[in-house]
Scaffold this active site. Sequence first.
Site, PDB file in Angstrom:
ATOM      1  N   GLU A  66       1.070   3.678   1.979  1.00 29.57           N
ATOM      2  CA  GLU A  66       1.618   4.015   3.303  1.00 29.57           C
ATOM      3  C   GLU A  66       2.823   3.135   3.655  1.00 29.57           C
ATOM      4  O   GLU A  66       3.785   3.610   4.275  1.00 29.57           O
ATOM      5  CB  GLU A  66       0.550   3.827   4.399  1.00 29.57           C
ATOM      6  N   CYS A  97      -6.132   1.430   6.080  1.00 32.29           N
ATOM      7  CA  CYS A  97      -6.669   0.132   6.518  1.00 32.29           C
ATOM      8  C   CYS A  97      -6.007  -0.250   7.845  1.00 32.29           C
ATOM      9  O   CYS A  97      -5.132   0.455   8.342  1.00 32.29           O
ATOM     10  CB  CYS A  97      -6.367  -0.932   5.454  1.00 32.29           C
ATOM     11  N   HIS A 134       0.854  -1.183   0.000  1.00 33.26           N
ATOM     12  CA  HIS A 134       0.000   0.000   0.000  1.00 33.26           C
ATOM     13  C   HIS A 134       0.899   1.245   0.000  1.00 33.26           C
ATOM     14  O   HIS A 134       2.069   1.173   0.393  1.00 33.26           O
ATOM     15  CB  HIS A 134      -0.882   0.001   1.250  1.00 33.26           C
ATOM     16  N   CYS A 152      -2.107  -0.599   7.669  1.00 34.03           N
ATOM     17  CA  CYS A 152      -1.399   0.677   7.523  1.00 34.03           C
ATOM     18  C   CYS A 152      -1.553   1.540   8.774  1.00 34.03           C
ATOM     19  O   CYS A 152      -0.601   2.209   9.190  1.00 34.03           O
ATOM     20  CB  CYS A 152      -1.889   1.405   6.284  1.00 34.03           C
TER      21      CYS A 152
END
Lengths: 144, 144
Positions: B50, B78, B48, B81
């Site tokens: 992040e 999420c 992701h 993260c």
Amino acid sequence: MNIAKEEAKKAYLLDEVPIGAVLVDNENNSIICSSHNEINKQNNSIKHAEIILIENACNKRKSKYLDNTSIFVTLEPCTMCAAAISAVQIKRIYFGAYDEQKGSLESLMKIYNQKGFFVPEVYGGINEIECKNLIKDFFQRQRS
Amino acid sequence: MNIAKEEAKKAYLLDEVPIGAVLVDNENNSIICSSHNEINKQNNSIKHAEIILIENACNKRKSKYLDNTSIFVTLEPCTMCAAAISAVQIKRIYFGAYDEQKGSLESLMKIYNQKGFFVPEVYGGINEIECKNLIKDFFQRQRS
């Protein structure tokens, strides 16, 4: 779990919190890769054994998912790692010691009870005492 | 947030779910690094925006923590993260669109209400409509 414990011992000798992990292919029970905690080595607090294992295994399989695999890890995964294991759809989790502070499968919370997660099967407390003692010894040595 | 949106647009053009992120040094408001979602490029479902941002920033700072920084991200983080952002002790989170499916700061759950987390300040809904439309357009285009 023996190989995961060997990985945890490697971490211990490198002055990392001793947590080790192994990923196994459920098809033929072969080892895909193994790893240990490398927070200090990689200068990055997210480099838990599970995160490194997932990176290595996705590279090796050239796949964004790790279908039909099992992870063996010496400590109950934290929230980040439990969510990462779900994101790559690892089928089974076998963990050693329970983590009352940060364990997110059974102890601090049961993260997979939240909706929206791929839910692996979870088996906790495998070789619990040995896995726990490794971590306990590490922190006792750190304090002394 | 404009730079995070530019990163999301880069992802869009590369057929990745369009989510972008930027890390800012709170001392002098300078940008440390920026990133976008690279799940397909890196063949890894945990990549992701992040996670990539944290990896790049820890490398750049040679530090396992990212003290006194702010993350700007176009979508509510999420669980993985949100936990990773807490693990590296990022001080402030500014996010764009709310994520009703997986958002773990306000929507699906409020992960930092659990004990054991370093708790960043959270500011949601920054440029919400624009951030949301980017993702909506992407999935509409995928379906058509």
